[in-house]
Structure formats: structure tokens, C-alpha cells
Design a protein around this motif. Structure first.
Motif, PDB file in Angstrom:
ATOM      1  N   GLU A  77       0.875  -1.168   0.000  1.00 25.34           N
ATOM      2  CA  GLU A  77       0.000   0.000   0.000  1.00 25.34           C
ATOM      3  C   GLU A  77       0.914   1.220   0.000  1.00 25.34           C
ATOM      4  O   GLU A  77       2.008   1.174   0.564  1.00 25.34           O
ATOM      5  CB  GLU A  77      -0.908   0.042   1.244  1.00 25.34           C
ATOM      6  CG  GLU A  77      -1.870  -1.126   1.382  1.00 25.34           C
ATOM      7  CD  GLU A  77      -3.003  -1.083   0.360  1.00 25.34           C
ATOM      8  OE1 GLU A  77      -3.186   0.000  -0.256  1.00 25.34           O
ATOM      9  OE2 GLU A  77      -3.679  -2.110   0.200  1.00 25.34           O
ATOM     10  N   ARG A  78       0.466   2.300  -0.608  1.00 24.36           N
ATOM     11  CA  ARG A  78       1.288   3.523  -0.617  1.00 24.36           C
ATOM     12  C   ARG A  78       1.658   3.930   0.802  1.00 24.36           C
ATOM     13  O   ARG A  78       2.776   4.417   1.056  1.00 24.36           O
ATOM     14  CB  ARG A  78       0.523   4.651  -1.320  1.00 24.36           C
ATOM     15  CG  ARG A  78       1.198   6.041  -1.230  1.00 24.36           C
ATOM     16  CD  ARG A  78       2.568   6.020  -1.858  1.00 24.36           C
ATOM     17  NE  ARG A  78       3.242   7.320  -1.772  1.00 24.36           N
ATOM     18  CZ  ARG A  78       3.957   7.732  -0.745  1.00 24.36           C
ATOM     19  NH1 ARG A  78       4.070   6.944   0.340  1.00 24.36           N
ATOM     20  NH2 ARG A  78       4.571   8.897  -0.761  1.00 24.36           N
ATOM     21  N   GLU A  79       0.760   3.673   1.751  1.00 27.98           N
ATOM     22  CA  GLU A  79       0.990   4.066   3.144  1.00 27.98           C
ATOM     23  C   GLU A  79       2.166   3.317   3.776  1.00 27.98           C
ATOM     24  O   GLU A  79       2.702   3.756   4.802  1.00 27.98           O
ATOM     25  CB  GLU A  79      -0.272   3.823   3.967  1.00 27.98           C
ATOM     26  CG  GLU A  79      -1.444   4.738   3.629  1.00 27.98           C
ATOM     27  CD  GLU A  79      -2.116   4.394   2.305  1.00 27.98           C
ATOM     28  OE1 GLU A  79      -1.919   3.252   1.810  1.00 27.98           O
ATOM     29  OE2 GLU A  79      -2.820   5.263   1.754  1.00 27.98           O
ATOM     30  N   GLU A  80       2.579   2.201   3.180  1.00 30.21           N
ATOM     31  CA  GLU A  80       3.737   1.467   3.705  1.00 30.21           C
ATOM     32  C   GLU A  80       5.016   2.286   3.586  1.00 30.21           C
ATOM     33  O   GLU A  80       6.020   2.000   4.251  1.00 30.21           O
ATOM     34  CB  GLU A  80       3.904   0.133   2.977  1.00 30.21           C
ATOM     35  CG  GLU A  80       2.791  -0.871   3.216  1.00 30.21           C
ATOM     36  CD  GLU A  80       2.748  -1.366   4.655  1.00 30.21           C
ATOM     37  OE1 GLU A  80       3.803  -1.363   5.315  1.00 30.21           O
ATOM     38  OE2 GLU A  80       1.655  -1.743   5.118  1.00 30.21           O
ATOM     39  N   PHE A  81       4.980   3.323   2.726  1.00 29.23           N
ATOM     40  CA  PHE A  81       6.141   4.190   2.548  1.00 29.23           C
ATOM     41  C   PHE A  81       5.949   5.533   3.250  1.00 29.23           C
ATOM     42  O   PHE A  81       6.581   6.526   2.911  1.00 29.23           O
ATOM     43  CB  PHE A  81       6.418   4.399   1.058  1.00 29.23           C
ATOM     44  CG  PHE A  81       6.996   3.162   0.391  1.00 29.23           C
ATOM     45  CD1 PHE A  81       8.370   3.041   0.196  1.00 29.23           C
ATOM     46  CD2 PHE A  81       6.170   2.126  -0.005  1.00 29.23           C
ATOM     47  CE1 PHE A  81       8.912   1.900  -0.401  1.00 29.23           C
ATOM     48  CE2 PHE A  81       6.702   0.981  -0.606  1.00 29.23           C
ATOM     49  CZ  PHE A  81       8.064   0.870  -0.796  1.00 29.23           C
ATOM     50  N   GLN A  83       3.902   8.877   5.154  1.00 28.73           N
ATOM     51  CA  GLN A  83       3.059   9.986   4.706  1.00 28.73           C
ATOM     52  C   GLN A  83       3.523  10.454   3.333  1.00 28.73           C
ATOM     53  O   GLN A  83       4.717  10.633   3.076  1.00 28.73           O
ATOM     54  CB  GLN A  83       3.174  11.138   5.705  1.00 28.73           C
ATOM     55  CG  GLN A  83       2.444  12.409   5.284  1.00 28.73           C
ATOM     56  CD  GLN A  83       2.752  13.558   6.224  1.00 28.73           C
ATOM     57  OE1 GLN A  83       3.119  13.345   7.379  1.00 28.73           O
ATOM     58  NE2 GLN A  83       2.600  14.778   5.731  1.00 28.73           N
ATOM     59  N   ALA A  84       2.567  10.642   2.437  1.00 31.03           N
ATOM     60  CA  ALA A  84       2.916  11.112   1.100  1.00 31.03           C
ATOM     61  C   ALA A  84       3.522  12.509   1.170  1.00 31.03           C
ATOM     62  O   ALA A  84       2.953  13.419   1.776  1.00 31.03           O
ATOM     63  CB  ALA A  84       1.679  11.115   0.209  1.00 31.03           C
ATOM     64  N   ARG A  96       7.081  17.182  -2.321  1.00 31.58           N
ATOM     65  CA  ARG A  96       6.564  17.477  -3.658  1.00 31.58           C
ATOM     66  C   ARG A  96       6.900  18.900  -4.070  1.00 31.58           C
ATOM     67  O   ARG A  96       7.349  19.159  -5.193  1.00 31.58           O
ATOM     68  CB  ARG A  96       5.051  17.261  -3.726  1.00 31.58           C
ATOM     69  CG  ARG A  96       4.485  17.491  -5.134  1.00 31.58           C
ATOM     70  CD  ARG A  96       3.013  17.106  -5.218  1.00 31.58           C
ATOM     71  NE  ARG A  96       2.528  17.183  -6.589  1.00 31.58           N
ATOM     72  CZ  ARG A  96       2.049  18.291  -7.151  1.00 31.58           C
ATOM     73  NH1 ARG A  96       2.002  19.425  -6.440  1.00 31.58           N
ATOM     74  NH2 ARG A  96       1.625  18.290  -8.406  1.00 31.58           N
ATOM     75  N   ASN A  97       6.685  19.855  -3.173  1.00 28.00           N
ATOM     76  CA  ASN A  97       6.998  21.244  -3.505  1.00 28.00           C
ATOM     77  C   ASN A  97       8.499  21.455  -3.649  1.00 28.00           C
ATOM     78  O   ASN A  97       8.942  22.256  -4.474  1.00 28.00           O
ATOM     79  CB  ASN A  97       6.404  22.191  -2.463  1.00 28.00           C
ATOM     80  CG  ASN A  97       4.931  22.466  -2.720  1.00 28.00           C
ATOM     81  OD1 ASN A  97       4.564  23.076  -3.715  1.00 28.00           O
ATOM     82  ND2 ASN A  97       4.077  21.991  -1.825  1.00 28.00           N
ATOM     83  N   GLU A 168      10.069   5.372   4.233  1.00 34.05           N
ATOM     84  CA  GLU A 168       9.687   6.788   4.117  1.00 34.05           C
ATOM     85  C   GLU A 168      10.820   7.600   3.509  1.00 34.05           C
ATOM     86  O   GLU A 168      10.589   8.472   2.671  1.00 34.05           O
ATOM     87  CB  GLU A 168       9.299   7.359   5.476  1.00 34.05           C
ATOM     88  CG  GLU A 168       8.830   8.807   5.380  1.00 34.05           C
ATOM     89  CD  GLU A 168       8.346   9.370   6.706  1.00 34.05           C
ATOM     90  OE1 GLU A 168       7.163   9.737   6.802  1.00 34.05           O
ATOM     91  OE2 GLU A 168       9.168   9.435   7.648  1.00 34.05           O
ATOM     92  N   ARG A 169      12.045   7.299   3.919  1.00 34.46           N
ATOM     93  CA  ARG A 169      13.160   8.045   3.359  1.00 34.46           C
ATOM     94  C   ARG A 169      13.308   7.769   1.872  1.00 34.46           C
ATOM     95  O   ARG A 169      13.548   8.670   1.078  1.00 34.46           O
ATOM     96  CB  ARG A 169      14.463   7.693   4.087  1.00 34.46           C
ATOM     97  CG  ARG A 169      15.647   8.474   3.522  1.00 34.46           C
ATOM     98  CD  ARG A 169      16.817   8.558   4.443  1.00 34.46           C
ATOM     99  NE  ARG A 169      17.808   9.484   3.913  1.00 34.46           N
ATOM    100  CZ  ARG A 169      18.983   9.707   4.437  1.00 34.46           C
ATOM    101  NH1 ARG A 169      19.311   9.074   5.559  1.00 34.46           N
ATOM    102  NH2 ARG A 169      19.825  10.556   3.897  1.00 34.46           N
ATOM    103  N   PHE A 170      13.145   6.534   1.478  1.00 33.17           N
ATOM    104  CA  PHE A 170      13.210   6.175   0.064  1.00 33.17           C
ATOM    105  C   PHE A 170      12.152   6.929  -0.739  1.00 33.17           C
ATOM    106  O   PHE A 170      12.431   7.469  -1.824  1.00 33.17           O
ATOM    107  CB  PHE A 170      13.005   4.666  -0.086  1.00 33.17           C
ATOM    108  CG  PHE A 170      12.988   4.182  -1.503  1.00 33.17           C
ATOM    109  CD1 PHE A 170      14.172   3.923  -2.176  1.00 33.17           C
ATOM    110  CD2 PHE A 170      11.784   3.972  -2.167  1.00 33.17           C
ATOM    111  CE1 PHE A 170      14.164   3.470  -3.489  1.00 33.17           C
ATOM    112  CE2 PHE A 170      11.764   3.517  -3.480  1.00 33.17           C
ATOM    113  CZ  PHE A 170      12.955   3.264  -4.142  1.00 33.17           C
ATOM    114  N   ALA A 171      10.933   6.983  -0.220  1.00 34.39           N
ATOM    115  CA  ALA A 171       9.826   7.626  -0.934  1.00 34.39           C
ATOM    116  C   ALA A 171      10.020   9.122  -1.080  1.00 34.39           C
ATOM    117  O   ALA A 171       9.413   9.748  -1.961  1.00 34.39           O
ATOM    118  CB  ALA A 171       8.514   7.349  -0.213  1.00 34.39           C
TER     119      ALA A 171
END
Length: 243
Positions: A77-81, A83-84, A96-97, A168-171
Motif C-alpha cells: 500500500e502507498r501508506e507502507e512508505f 506519509q505522502a 513534492r513542492n 519513508e526516506r526512500f519515498a
């Protein structure tokens, strides 16, 4: 596991309203294959320059990547990585910004956000070779931030064994992120190099080198078809003289 942020050159954290298109500089070392520079496309070499040393290191890193089959996608799931677009570098702006500010030129930002929220800008898209006028709002999806190594692909090739912090760091690692045309990003999906390559052929060398550097730096593996595709694109790199 060595995060790419630790092996790529430092990048300034300060925001600027206009900057040239960002091209990742891969610091590489190695190997076998062709014996010297490959001169194929002067246009590609001028727009997306790589050196013979870059190509050599890319080959060396690729040779070190384990070759295995895909693990099941079960549990992804995206959440495994995390918070977006988290603010993992603690600079006050979400990832993103940060990437939009890095990859777009002539940007404007929302007042009162400490130059964090990008409102408008121009993207010279490396994936398609097109130019896109970005405007936050209904047209925001025309420019998207791609994970060069897709999260689902990483999950099936080693990331499911990582800690939540590592994922999270990877994402949110800028070395694995690129602002691109939204349609191209959707077409890519979770594809690896065996199933999708940028339509802009001149960028495929840099794209392959980035994929290899990311997977090598994070200890991921590749499939046989993927490794063959990456090797093929690296062998086609158009290099520029060093010095």
C-alpha cells in the motif's frame, strides 16, 4: 543500505524562484562492457550529458545488483512508505513542492508559505521532451512527481523487508524523484526498465543510470529482463569528454 542522499553531491536547501532544469549528477566507478566512450547522439550528449566514468560506474553497479524474480505484491500500500510527501529534510516544505521548485523554472510561490508552495512554473520534461506550463489547481496533475524506481517495484524487490523509516526516506529521496509530464507518469505506473522507458530516447541513458544508482544504493534487486534492459540502455549512452 546507503541512501542516495549520502552518496550524491549536496544540493542547496534554500529556495529560488528560477533555476535551470535539474539533471542528476551520478557519481559512479568501474567495469566491463565496451572499452571506451560511446558516441551515438550529439543532441542527447548535449542535453543530458554523461561521462565515460559515469557509464563505467553504472555498469559496475549494475553488475553488483542481485538478479531475482519479483516477490509477491501482497501487502503493498502507498501508506507502507509513510506519509505522502513528508518533510523528511526538515526544511519546512513538503517533498513534492521541493521537487517542483528544483525541476521547474520561472516559478512563483504562494505568499505566506515561505516560498514553499509552488503556484506556477515551466517544466522542460525530460521524459517526453515537451514543455509544460504548470499551474496549481485544476491543472496540477499535468505535472506529477515520479518515483524513478517506483514504490511498488521497490516493494517487490526488497523494500518490504525495510523498516518504516527506511521506506519513508526512500519515498522522499530527491535522488529518486523527478517532476514529469503527468500522462507519462501514469503510463509508467509501477513499471521497471523492462516494461517502460521514457519516450524521450535521449534521456534513457540517464534514466537507466539513475535506476541503477538508486537500486544499488538501497540494496534492491532486479529481474533478469530488467537487468538486460538497463544494460542495453547504458551501452547506448552518448558520452561527453571529461575535463
Amino acid at each position: 543500505m546507503t541512501p542516495l542522499l549520502d552518496v550524491l553531491p549536496d544540493r542547496p536547501r534554500r529556495r529560488r524562484r528560477s533555476r535551470a532544469p535539474w539533471v542528476v549528477v551520478l557519481v559512479l566507478a568501474v567495469a566491463a562492457g565496451l572499452g571506451g566512450p560511446v558516441w551515438l547522439d550529439a543532441r542527447a550528449a548535449a542535453r543530458f550529458p554523461v561521462t565515460a566514468a559515469d557509464v563505467a560506474t553504472g555498469r559496475a553497479q549494475l553488475a553488483e545488483l542481485p538478479v531475482k524474480g519479483r516477490a509477491p505484491r501482497t501487502g503493498y500500500e502507498r501508506e507502507e512508505f509513510g506519509q505522502a510527501w513528508a518533510d523528511t529534510d526538515r526544511n519546512g516544505c513538503d517533498t513534492r513542492n521541493d521537487v517542483l521548485a528544483r525541476d521547474l523554472v520561472d516559478i512563483t510561490t504562494k505568499p505566506g508559505t515561505r516560498d514553499c508552495v509552488v503556484l506556477t512554473g515551466t517544466l522542460h520534461d525530460v521524459y517526453t521532451g515537451t514543455t509544460i506550463d504548470f499551474e496549481r489547481g485544476e491543472r496540477s496533475s499535468e505535472v506529477q512527481v515520479d518515483h524513478v524506481v517506483a514504490l511498488a517495484d521497490a516493494w517487490q524487490k526488497g523494500a518490504q523487508a525495510w523498516t518504516p523509516e527506511q521506506r519513508e526516506r526512500f519515498a522522499n529521496d530527491p535522488a529518486n524523484l523527478q517532476a514529469v509530464q503527468g500522462r507519462a507518469n501514469q503510463q509508467k505506473g509501477a513499471g521497471d526498465a523492462a516494461t517502460w522507458l521514457p519516450p524521450e530516447k535521449g534521456y534513457r541513458c540517464v534514466y537507466a543510470l539513475r535506476q541503477v544508482a538508486v537500486k544499488h544504493g538501497y540494496g534492491l534487486w532486479v529481474t533478469r529482463a530488467e537487468k538486460d534492459a538497463l544494460a542495453r540502455e547504458i551501452d547506448r549512452c552518448a558520452v561527453v569528454p571529461e575535463g
